[in-house]
Design an enzyme around this catalytic site. Structure first.
Site, PDB file in Angstrom:
ATOM      1  N   ARG A  60       0.823  -1.217   0.000  1.00  0.00           N
ATOM      2  CA  ARG A  60       0.000   0.000   0.000  1.00  0.00           C
ATOM      3  C   ARG A  60       0.848   1.254   0.000  1.00  0.00           C
ATOM      4  O   ARG A  60       0.444   2.297  -0.515  1.00  0.00           O
ATOM      5  CB  ARG A  60      -0.950  -0.029   1.202  1.00  0.00           C
ATOM      6  CG  ARG A  60      -2.050  -1.055   1.056  1.00  0.00           C
ATOM      7  CD  ARG A  60      -2.795  -1.242   2.349  1.00  0.00           C
ATOM      8  NE  ARG A  60      -2.318  -2.372   3.110  1.00  0.00           N
ATOM      9  CZ  ARG A  60      -2.417  -2.496   4.423  1.00  0.00           C
ATOM     10  NH1 ARG A  60      -2.978  -1.548   5.136  1.00  0.00           N
ATOM     11  NH2 ARG A  60      -1.974  -3.577   5.017  1.00  0.00           N
ATOM     12  N   GLU A  97       2.125  -6.655  13.303  1.00  0.00           N
ATOM     13  CA  GLU A  97       1.022  -6.768  14.278  1.00  0.00           C
ATOM     14  C   GLU A  97       0.381  -8.150  14.157  1.00  0.00           C
ATOM     15  O   GLU A  97      -0.100  -8.709  15.121  1.00  0.00           O
ATOM     16  CB  GLU A  97      -0.019  -5.674  13.992  1.00  0.00           C
ATOM     17  CG  GLU A  97      -1.145  -5.592  14.997  1.00  0.00           C
ATOM     18  CD  GLU A  97      -2.227  -4.585  14.600  1.00  0.00           C
ATOM     19  OE1 GLU A  97      -2.129  -3.971  13.522  1.00  0.00           O
ATOM     20  OE2 GLU A  97      -3.187  -4.462  15.383  1.00  0.00           O
TER      21      GLU A  97
HETATM   22  O1  LIG Z   1       3.718  -0.724  11.889  1.00  0.00           O
HETATM   23  P1  LIG Z   1       3.602  -2.179  11.588  1.00  0.00           P
HETATM   24  O2  LIG Z   1       3.050  -2.971  12.739  1.00  0.00           O
HETATM   25  O3  LIG Z   1       4.875  -2.766  11.075  1.00  0.00           O
HETATM   26  O4  LIG Z   1       2.496  -2.352  10.452  1.00  0.00           O
HETATM   27  C1  LIG Z   1       2.330  -1.470   9.372  1.00  0.00           C
HETATM   28  C2  LIG Z   1       2.438  -2.178   8.048  1.00  0.00           C
HETATM   29  O5  LIG Z   1       1.384  -3.142   7.912  1.00  0.00           O
HETATM   30  C3  LIG Z   1       0.726  -2.927   6.664  1.00  0.00           C
HETATM   31  O6  LIG Z   1       1.307  -3.617   5.616  1.00  0.00           O
HETATM   32  P2  LIG Z   1       1.252  -5.191   5.447  1.00  0.00           P
HETATM   33  O7  LIG Z   1       2.510  -5.780   5.988  1.00  0.00           O
HETATM   34  O8  LIG Z   1      -0.052  -5.706   5.970  1.00  0.00           O
HETATM   35  O9  LIG Z   1       1.372  -5.370   3.879  1.00  0.00           O
HETATM   36  P3  LIG Z   1       0.534  -4.944   2.582  1.00  0.00           P
HETATM   37  O10 LIG Z   1       0.707  -3.448   2.382  1.00  0.00           O
HETATM   38  O11 LIG Z   1       1.234  -5.717   1.525  1.00  0.00           O
HETATM   39  O12 LIG Z   1      -0.907  -5.322   2.774  1.00  0.00           O
HETATM   40  C4  LIG Z   1       0.870  -1.443   6.422  1.00  0.00           C
HETATM   41  O13 LIG Z   1       0.687  -1.111   5.062  1.00  0.00           O
HETATM   42  C5  LIG Z   1       2.272  -1.185   6.908  1.00  0.00           C
HETATM   43  O14 LIG Z   1       3.242  -1.435   5.903  1.00  0.00           O
HETATM   44  N1  LIG Z   2      -4.944  -2.510  11.898  1.00  0.00           N
HETATM   45  C1  LIG Z   2      -4.363  -2.416  10.691  1.00  0.00           C
HETATM   46  N2  LIG Z   2      -5.075  -2.022   9.615  1.00  0.00           N
HETATM   47  C2  LIG Z   2      -4.493  -1.938   8.394  1.00  0.00           C
HETATM   48  N3  LIG Z   2      -3.214  -2.238   8.184  1.00  0.00           N
HETATM   49  C3  LIG Z   2      -2.472  -2.635   9.228  1.00  0.00           C
HETATM   50  N4  LIG Z   2      -1.172  -2.975   9.335  1.00  0.00           N
HETATM   51  C4  LIG Z   2      -0.915  -3.303  10.620  1.00  0.00           C
HETATM   52  N5  LIG Z   2      -2.010  -3.167  11.370  1.00  0.00           N
HETATM   53  C5  LIG Z   2      -2.999  -2.746  10.516  1.00  0.00           C
END
Ligand SMILES: O=P(O)(O)OC[C@H]1O[C@H](OP(=O)(O)OP(=O)(O)O)[C@H](O)[C@@H]1O
Ligand SMILES: Nc1ncnc2[nH]cnc12
Length: 177
Positions: A60, A97
């Site tokens: 994202r 998370e």
């Molecule tokens: O602060 P944190 O606990 O590290 O989490 C934040 C990350 O989690 C989500 O990505 P995700 O890893 O879900 O990947 P995506 O964008 O490919 O869905 C979001 O876009 C951040 O990159």
């Molecule tokens: N609660 C949340 N919603 C969307 N993206 C996330 N990445 C980590 N935690 C998330």
């Protein structure tokens, strides 16, 4: 457009991808042309100045990084999940998370002396952003700051980044809701 309206464009999906997680879904903002433009404009305006390269975190983060880079006349560095980059790369493992993952950047793509802006849609625990910072520093560059659309302060990530000395900004927060 007000920040309250911008925030209302982000929907919350309960129990995704695991029970107990309230997933803040930016896809509902991205399909709204005015909302997406407003988010990008505001994110670019709170970023530190004189940025050479915007580091976008897969997946994202790429969307916001590309749009912000276009506004501030910077290039884009892709911070990718493990195993996706075709050339020689450097990487680090990290905890999420809701799971574990690995981030990588290509070797040799940050010119010496570059000021790099880290961009992602959301910061939760901060593990993804901190790992990205360390990777960029491993490559010998300076992370000038970080900009997020959404901060989840209950998870403490933005505070962790600030405690590590990084100039950290977020447009919106979701707290206890
Ligand atoms: O602060 P944190 O606990 O590290 O989490 C934040 C990350 O989690 C989500 O990505 P995700 O890893 O879900 O990947 P995506 O964008 O490919 O869905 C979001 O876009 C951040 O990159
Ligand atoms: N609660 C949340 N919603 C969307 N993206 C996330 N990445 C980590 N935690 C998330």
């Amino acid at each position: 457009m007000s920040l309250a309206h911008l925030k209302s464009l982000i929907r919350t999906i309960p129990d995704f991808p695991k029970a107990g997680i309230r997933f803040r879904d930016v896809s509902s903002l991205l399909v709204d042309a005015a909302g997406f433009a407003e988010a990008v404009e505001r994110m670019a305006s709170i970023a530190p100045q004189d940025i050479d390269l915007v580091a976008g975190i897969e997946a994202r983060g790429f969307i916001f990084a590309g749009a912000i880079a276009g506004k501030i006349d910077a290039g884009v560095l892709m911070v990718r999940k493990g195993g996706k980059l075709p050339g020689p790369a450097m990487g680090r493992d990290y905890a999420l998370e809701y799971g574990e993952d690995r981030l990588e950047i290509h070797d040799g793509q940050i010119p010496a002396g570059s000021r790099v802006l880290l961009v992602d849609d959301l910061i939760a625990t901060g593990g993804t952003a901190l790992t990205s910072c360390r990777l960029i520093e491993d490559a010998g560059a300076e992370v000038a700051g970080a900009v997020f659309l959404i901060d989840l302060p209950d998870l403490g990530g933005a505070q962790r980044l600030r405690d590590s000395g990084l100039d950290t900004h977020a447009l919106l927060t979701f707290e206890g809701e």
